[in-house]
Design a protein around this motif. Structure first.
Motif, PDB file in Angstrom:
ATOM      1  N   ALA A  88      10.972   0.288  -2.314  1.00 11.39           N
ATOM      2  CA  ALA A  88      10.083  -0.075  -1.215  1.00 11.39           C
ATOM      3  C   ALA A  88       9.692   1.157  -0.398  1.00 11.39           C
ATOM      4  O   ALA A  88       8.528   1.317  -0.003  1.00 11.39           O
ATOM      5  N   CYS A  89      10.638   2.048  -0.150  1.00 11.72           N
ATOM      6  CA  CYS A  89      10.344   3.275   0.595  1.00 11.72           C
ATOM      7  C   CYS A  89       9.367   4.160  -0.176  1.00 11.72           C
ATOM      8  O   CYS A  89       8.435   4.743   0.405  1.00 11.72           O
ATOM      9  N   CYS A  90       9.568   4.273  -1.493  1.00 11.11           N
ATOM     10  CA  CYS A  90       8.669   5.084  -2.311  1.00 11.11           C
ATOM     11  C   CYS A  90       7.259   4.492  -2.339  1.00 11.11           C
ATOM     12  O   CYS A  90       6.262   5.224  -2.316  1.00 11.11           O
ATOM     13  N   MET A  91       7.158   3.170  -2.367  1.00  9.97           N
ATOM     14  CA  MET A  91       5.844   2.528  -2.330  1.00  9.97           C
ATOM     15  C   MET A  91       5.151   2.801  -0.993  1.00  9.97           C
ATOM     16  O   MET A  91       3.949   3.087  -0.938  1.00  9.97           O
ATOM     17  N   GLY A  92       5.921   2.718   0.090  1.00  5.67           N
ATOM     18  CA  GLY A  92       5.358   2.996   1.404  1.00  5.67           C
ATOM     19  C   GLY A  92       4.833   4.419   1.501  1.00  5.67           C
ATOM     20  O   GLY A  92       3.757   4.673   2.063  1.00  5.67           O
ATOM     21  N   MET A  93       5.572   5.364   0.929  1.00  9.40           N
ATOM     22  CA  MET A  93       5.134   6.760   0.972  1.00  9.40           C
ATOM     23  C   MET A  93       3.942   6.999   0.054  1.00  9.40           C
ATOM     24  O   MET A  93       3.134   7.906   0.288  1.00  9.40           O
ATOM     25  N   THR A  94       3.798   6.191  -1.009  1.00 17.47           N
ATOM     26  CA  THR A  94       2.614   6.283  -1.857  1.00 17.47           C
ATOM     27  C   THR A  94       1.371   5.910  -1.059  1.00 17.47           C
ATOM     28  O   THR A  94       0.352   6.614  -1.073  1.00 17.47           O
ATOM     29  N   TRP A  95       1.456   4.783  -0.368  1.00 22.94           N
ATOM     30  CA  TRP A  95       0.334   4.355   0.473  1.00 22.94           C
ATOM     31  C   TRP A  95       0.033   5.415   1.524  1.00 22.94           C
ATOM     32  O   TRP A  95      -1.134   5.768   1.756  1.00 22.94           O
ATOM     33  N   LEU A  96       1.054   5.971   2.154  1.00 25.51           N
ATOM     34  CA  LEU A  96       0.874   6.966   3.204  1.00 25.51           C
ATOM     35  C   LEU A  96       0.231   8.238   2.653  1.00 25.51           C
ATOM     36  O   LEU A  96      -0.615   8.851   3.325  1.00 25.51           O
ATOM     37  N   THR A  97       0.601   8.641   1.448  1.00 25.07           N
ATOM     38  CA  THR A  97       0.034   9.851   0.838  1.00 25.07           C
ATOM     39  C   THR A  97      -1.480   9.749   0.731  1.00 25.07           C
ATOM     40  O   THR A  97      -2.217  10.676   1.100  1.00 25.07           O
ATOM     41  N   TYR A  98      -1.956   8.628   0.243  1.00 25.03           N
ATOM     42  CA  TYR A  98      -3.401   8.452   0.084  1.00 25.03           C
ATOM     43  C   TYR A  98      -4.116   8.384   1.427  1.00 25.03           C
ATOM     44  O   TYR A  98      -5.215   8.927   1.593  1.00 25.03           O
ATOM     45  N   ARG A  99      -3.494   7.703   2.379  1.00 22.66           N
ATOM     46  CA  ARG A  99      -4.143   7.581   3.683  1.00 22.66           C
ATOM     47  C   ARG A  99      -4.226   8.925   4.398  1.00 22.66           C
ATOM     48  O   ARG A  99      -5.201   9.208   5.095  1.00 22.66           O
ATOM     49  N   LEU A 100      -3.213   9.763   4.241  1.00 19.02           N
ATOM     50  CA  LEU A 100      -3.205  11.062   4.915  1.00 19.02           C
ATOM     51  C   LEU A 100      -4.076  12.086   4.201  1.00 19.02           C
ATOM     52  O   LEU A 100      -4.631  12.987   4.825  1.00 19.02           O
ATOM     53  N   ALA A 101      -4.187  11.958   2.865  1.00 11.71           N
ATOM     54  CA  ALA A 101      -4.885  12.985   2.084  1.00 11.71           C
ATOM     55  C   ALA A 101      -6.367  12.718   1.908  1.00 11.71           C
ATOM     56  O   ALA A 101      -7.138  13.665   1.676  1.00 11.71           O
ATOM     57  N   GLU A 102      -6.796  11.479   2.022  1.00 13.33           N
ATOM     58  CA  GLU A 102      -8.157  11.156   1.619  1.00 13.33           C
ATOM     59  C   GLU A 102      -9.216  11.901   2.438  1.00 13.33           C
ATOM     60  O   GLU A 102     -10.278  12.260   1.918  1.00 13.33           O
ATOM     61  N   GLY A 103      -8.963  12.178   3.696  1.00 12.11           N
ATOM     62  CA  GLY A 103      -9.960  12.881   4.505  1.00 12.11           C
ATOM     63  C   GLY A 103     -10.105  14.353   4.153  1.00 12.11           C
ATOM     64  O   GLY A 103     -11.122  14.976   4.470  1.00 12.11           O
ATOM     65  N   GLY A 104      -9.091  14.925   3.497  1.00  8.40           N
ATOM     66  CA  GLY A 104      -9.145  16.344   3.172  1.00  8.40           C
ATOM     67  C   GLY A 104      -9.517  16.628   1.747  1.00  8.40           C
ATOM     68  O   GLY A 104      -9.596  17.796   1.338  1.00  8.40           O
ATOM     69  N   MET A 105      -9.795  15.598   0.947  1.00  7.12           N
ATOM     70  CA  MET A 105     -10.133  15.804  -0.459  1.00  7.12           C
ATOM     71  C   MET A 105     -11.608  16.127  -0.617  1.00  7.12           C
ATOM     72  O   MET A 105     -12.448  15.743   0.214  1.00  7.12           O
ATOM     73  N   ALA A 106     -11.920  16.834  -1.694  1.00 10.77           N
ATOM     74  CA  ALA A 106     -13.292  17.300  -1.908  1.00 10.77           C
ATOM     75  C   ALA A 106     -14.280  16.140  -2.006  1.00 10.77           C
ATOM     76  O   ALA A 106     -15.383  16.195  -1.475  1.00 10.77           O
ATOM     77  N   GLY A 107     -13.879  15.101  -2.700  1.00  8.37           N
ATOM     78  CA  GLY A 107     -14.743  13.932  -2.844  1.00  8.37           C
ATOM     79  C   GLY A 107     -14.049  12.696  -2.309  1.00  8.37           C
ATOM     80  O   GLY A 107     -12.824  12.622  -2.283  1.00  8.37           O
ATOM     81  N   PRO A 108     -14.822  11.721  -1.858  1.00  9.89           N
ATOM     82  CA  PRO A 108     -14.204  10.497  -1.318  1.00  9.89           C
ATOM     83  C   PRO A 108     -13.511   9.690  -2.417  1.00  9.89           C
ATOM     84  O   PRO A 108     -13.977   9.641  -3.554  1.00  9.89           O
ATOM     85  N   LEU A 109     -12.402   9.091  -2.066  1.00  7.63           N
ATOM     86  CA  LEU A 109     -11.711   8.210  -2.999  1.00  7.63           C
ATOM     87  C   LEU A 109     -12.444   6.883  -3.074  1.00  7.63           C
ATOM     88  O   LEU A 109     -13.074   6.449  -2.102  1.00  7.63           O
ATOM     89  N   PRO A 110     -12.382   6.192  -4.224  1.00  7.89           N
ATOM     90  CA  PRO A 110     -13.008   4.873  -4.311  1.00  7.89           C
ATOM     91  C   PRO A 110     -12.426   3.924  -3.278  1.00  7.89           C
ATOM     92  O   PRO A 110     -11.233   3.984  -2.965  1.00  7.89           O
ATOM     93  N   ALA A 111     -13.252   3.077  -2.736  1.00 10.25           N
ATOM     94  CA  ALA A 111     -12.792   2.120  -1.730  1.00 10.25           C
ATOM     95  C   ALA A 111     -11.696   1.228  -2.314  1.00 10.25           C
ATOM     96  O   ALA A 111     -11.830   0.707  -3.421  1.00 10.25           O
ATOM     97  N   GLY A 112     -10.622   1.096  -1.582  1.00 14.89           N
ATOM     98  CA  GLY A 112      -9.543   0.209  -2.007  1.00 14.89           C
ATOM     99  C   GLY A 112      -8.494   0.849  -2.877  1.00 14.89           C
ATOM    100  O   GLY A 112      -7.529   0.190  -3.278  1.00 14.89           O
TER     101      GLY A 112
END
Length: 216
Positions: A88-112
């Motif tokens: 459960a902790c690893c899943m939570g950190m997976t979600w957090l990784t995407y939320r924190l990184a998406e604004g700094g990536m070269a291209g936008p991530l697909p919605a959802g």
């Protein structure tokens, strides 16, 4: 139960610190550098989140607890509680990784992509893989044990590969199976299927735990 969880504390610490360190390095790399490799590893985060909890496939601590007089029932439920907690902790950190990184990536991530309900599906897959590891520890080395482990891992990897394949498609608006979400009947059925399979493996493991012996 508390004593068993304390016995597993080193596994909690090592697994969660590894995952947290991975997240911090990736997010910092995405925001502070132009190296595309960091973005590639962000996309691989779900794979790590599924693999890391498999540290519980190591039966050494269960064997140690049995040798000191712990009941088989306590060993089983302690292992189950610890596995679910770490997953459960690893899943939570997976979600957090995407939320924190998406604004700094070269291209936008697909919605959802890797939203909470997609991560919930990954959690169901992870539980299935963990239950196969728990069951395998009650079996002698041989083709049956190998089949249980390999079969579960192949299905788990297949789910992640399918999701990652969607991310290679430029326009997902016309893809019928996107988004990978619990709101999609097909993916909801897949999630329920993984949970049902995990339950079956867990019950089989519990029955076999009653005959578990200390391995010297």
């Amino acid at each position: 139960m508390l004593k068993m969880l304390l016995l597993y504390r080193r596994f909690f610490r090592d697994t969660l610190l590894t995952m947290a360190g991975y997240v911090v390095i990736l997010v910092a790399g995405v925001w502070l550098t132009d190296i595309s490799l960091f973005e590639s590893y962000v996309l691989a985060t779900p794979l790590l989140a599924m693999v890391l909890p498999a540290v519980f496939a190591n039966n050494a601590l269960t064997n140690l607890a049995l040798s000191f007089g712990a009941s088989r029932r306590l060993c089983y439920w302690g292992r189950q509680a610890g596995s679910v907690l770490v997953a459960a902790c690893c899943m939570g950190m997976t979600w957090l990784t995407y939320r924190l990184a998406e604004g700094g990536m070269a291209g936008p991530l697909p919605a959802g992509v890797w939203s909470w309900d997609m991560v919930a599906l990954l959690f169901a897959v992870c539980l299935f893989v963990l239950q196969s590891s728990t069951l395998s520890q009650t079996m002698e080395n041989g083709w049956r044990r190998t089949a249980v482990l390999v079969g579960a891992w192949v299905l788990g990897f297949a789910f992640i590969v399918v999701v990652q394949a969607f991310l290679l498609i430029d326009d997902l608006s016309n893809v019928p199976l996107w988004p990978v979400s619990l709101r999609q009947p097909l993916w909801l059925a897949v999630g329920i299927g993984f949970l049902a399979a995990a339950l079956v493996l867990g019950v089989l493991a519990r029955l076999r735990y009653t005959k578990l012996v200390v391995k010297l």
